[in-house]
Design a protein around this motif. Structure first.
Motif, PDB file in Angstrom:
ATOM      1  N   UNK A 108       0.840  -1.214   0.000  1.00 26.43           N
ATOM      2  CA  UNK A 108       0.000   0.000   0.000  1.00 26.43           C
ATOM      3  C   UNK A 108       0.872   1.261   0.000  1.00 26.43           C
ATOM      4  N   UNK A 109       0.623   2.186  -0.930  1.00 26.37           N
ATOM      5  CA  UNK A 109       1.373   3.446  -0.862  1.00 26.37           C
ATOM      6  C   UNK A 109       0.915   4.282   0.326  1.00 26.37           C
ATOM      7  N   UNK A 110       1.774   5.182   0.729  1.00 23.74           N
ATOM      8  CA  UNK A 110       1.408   6.149   1.779  1.00 23.74           C
ATOM      9  C   UNK A 110       0.271   7.039   1.287  1.00 23.74           C
ATOM     10  N   UNK A 111      -0.714   7.281   2.143  1.00 23.17           N
ATOM     11  CA  UNK A 111      -1.821   8.179   1.788  1.00 23.17           C
ATOM     12  C   UNK A 111      -1.584   9.557   2.409  1.00 23.17           C
ATOM     13  N   UNK A 112      -1.403  10.548   1.529  1.00 21.62           N
ATOM     14  CA  UNK A 112      -1.261  11.940   1.970  1.00 21.62           C
ATOM     15  C   UNK A 112      -2.613  12.609   1.786  1.00 21.62           C
ATOM     16  N   UNK A 113      -3.129  13.234   2.838  1.00 22.94           N
ATOM     17  CA  UNK A 113      -4.520  13.686   2.821  1.00 22.94           C
ATOM     18  C   UNK A 113      -4.654  15.149   3.229  1.00 22.94           C
TER      19      UNK A 113
END
Lengths: 366, 366
Positions: free
Chosen positions: A1-6
């Motif tokens: 899973x890629x990092x989620x930047x929100x």
């Protein structure tokens, strides 16, 4: 899973900026990160959801549940932190001074929080320096507000019925905001002066074509800020200033010391001596103001002189302010990501000095 | 007894100008005339009573009872005319178009009234040309309002986090207001274009460093104004314009034909095609607006585009607007005074063409 930047839609009153722009969403994706935004997060800044080709959208709770890193412009309500998973990262202007409850909440939820206002003012940090990028917007906008509110023209105007003289404008404080205010007044054709207690700013003021006002008081400090003046120095400064202000049409004040109340530079007595129709725009209103008469967010009239204390000036030019802010955030996020994972290196002074909380511990005290 | 030249405090909503400034009061006295003002006549413009060394003061009724010549910025209520003595002179912007009742009231009270908007646009009349002097203020202020309301910076900005591109600004109508708006946008560093149906304006637009927008339609008219376009010409103009507007950040429209409703140049469909965050400031709002969506005095949002219709823009810079206006009035009053007496020479075309009423007769029909 890629990092989620929100990022969420900002909810502070009057706030229109967004921490992630379409341009930055694309760059984050290019780094292999996933971008997740709340619906309409960028709308008030001029970025409708359709302009983010590289982002996914969800409601606020969904964004928080999936975020590995939450970027914000202004600190969200403390309740928001409870929606994030333990170990998540928060990056933004978290305004930690005088906000011990916020810092405690971040630590209590085991979040790793970075407050970009705390970055050291070094060359390497410049590309992440949100104070500078947003101060540039504030200085520009403060001078536009001044020009618009002034009963006089800024430029000289030559007409068939004679000549209108240019306005005399004084900018107090020659940091990033002050220099941008000076540049804007000069562009508009005003006769412009800059004043700062740090004599090393003279060259910068003059390089913009403005005159450096000499009052005979120096307060060179550290870290690019002025030190606080002694009572005696302040009295001498004030007397010379009061005399000079009698000829000035417009003053923009920009003197701020981070984490402290704004220094009071303009007294009521000084304002009494000014011309009717003169105008003061106090960019330091958020910190209480550089003028004794400033009321944050309000318009005050005092003996024919108008004093404006506008708040959150960068939010008024949200598209470009967001573009600059998002670039700052992106450059900081790059520091935190190694081999596709969030791995802050606390040996890096930029990381260490901006950290508010990590692994349940508070790392900041005001 | 010397002639008494008088002015009241203006009472129109938002009006802050005054028809006689301290500078002009002095010049009138120098000509052997007496100056009589209502208390606080100049206060809102930045001229307290104490700044008029050469004037006397009275209440409104007292001023009217003694006035030989009443100067005004905007037309007073018709009731005011009843307070003047028969044979007195009224000079100002009397807005006669569509105001038959006002013209009739002036004639009924046997006043000699001159409406300065009706002056021919000749070289000799330039020094009295209130339309030009106030349009310059309006154009300057319209562009300041645009810069302040835009979500984007006007100038290019180079920061440590990259470059912000300058805004693209289009000014429609290159009369006095339009040229001043162009000059202001250029000063602020925007990428500026000017458009006018009169091809002879190209040189003036280009002399300000702006680009002349070429849409392939010409409407050179008489008296310095554009003629009205045919339906076909307008369609061609609109199609080319609609395409061009897709790239524009800020539009200021200034197209006015005196005595007629403002031409509708920007349609709702054109606005639909514009970028979210784009801004229109419609300087012709008072005449109904150059944009179909304009609501005079209001802010309209349409698909992410904001349309502002500000009213009475010169009143927002009342000090300098009054200075120019009062000089125009003075120059006209000089025309009327011969050997210390008010003796309008109706053989002078400036006097004849601006006259609304004289000796009980109406001399104007809209």
């Amino acid at each position: 899973m890629p990092i989620t930047v929100a990022a969420l839609r900002e909810t502070a009153a009057g706030e229109r900026r967004v921490a992630i722009t379409p341009e930055m969403a694309k760059k984050l994706r290019g780094k292999g990160l996933r971008v997740l935004l709340e619906h309409d997060a960028g709308r008030a800044a001029g970025f409708p959801d359709s302009s983010y080709a590289e982002a996914e959208f969800a409601d606020a709770a969904g964004v928080l549940a999936q975020a590995d890193l939450l970027a914000c412009v202004l600190p969200p309500d403390n309740a928001v932190f409870a929606g994030l998973r333990e170990g998540s990262v928060v990056v933004g202007q978290l305004r930690p001074y005088g906000a011990a409850d916020r810092v405690a909440a971040l630590a209590a939820h085991k979040l790793t929080a970075f407050s970009l206002e705390l970055l050291p003012r070094t060359t390497r940090a410049q590309a992440m320096d949100v104070l500078s990028s947003q101060a540039a917007v504030a200085g520009y906008r403060a001078m536009l507000i001044a020009a618009e509110a002034s009963p006089k023209f800024f430029p000289m105007l030559t007409t068939a019925a004679g000549t209108i003289r240019p306005s005399k404008v004084l900018v107090i404080g020659a940091g990033v905001a002050g220099l941008q205010a000076i540049a804007t007044a000069r562009r508009l054709g005003a006769q412009t002066e800059g004043y700062d207690v740090r004599p090393e700013t003279r060259e910068q003021v003059e390089s913009l074509g403005a005159k450096f006002l000499e009052l005979g008081v120096s307060a060179a400090g550290s870290g690019g800020y002025a030190r606080e003046l002694s009572a005696e120095e302040r009295a001498a400064q004030q007397q010379a200033l009061a005399e000079h202000l009698k000829s000035i049409d417009v003053i923009v004040t920009t003197a701020a010391v981070p984490g402290r109340p704004a220094p009071k530079i303009l007294t009521a007595a000084m304002v009494d001596g000014m011309k009717p129709g003169a105008l003061i725009v106090d960019l330091a209103a958020e910190g209480g103001g550089n003028c004794e008469l400033t009321r944050p967010g309000e318009r005050v009239e005092h003996g024919g002189v108008v004093i404006l204390g506008p708040l959150n000036l960068p939010a008024g030019a949200p598209l470009h302010a967001s573009e600059m802010y998002a670039r700052n955030v992106f450059n900081f996020v790059e520091l935190l990501v190694h081999d596709g994972a969030l791995q802050p290196d606390f040996n890096d002074e930029l990381v260490a000095r901006s950290c508010l909380s990590h692994a349940g511990e508070t790392r900041f005290s005001a």
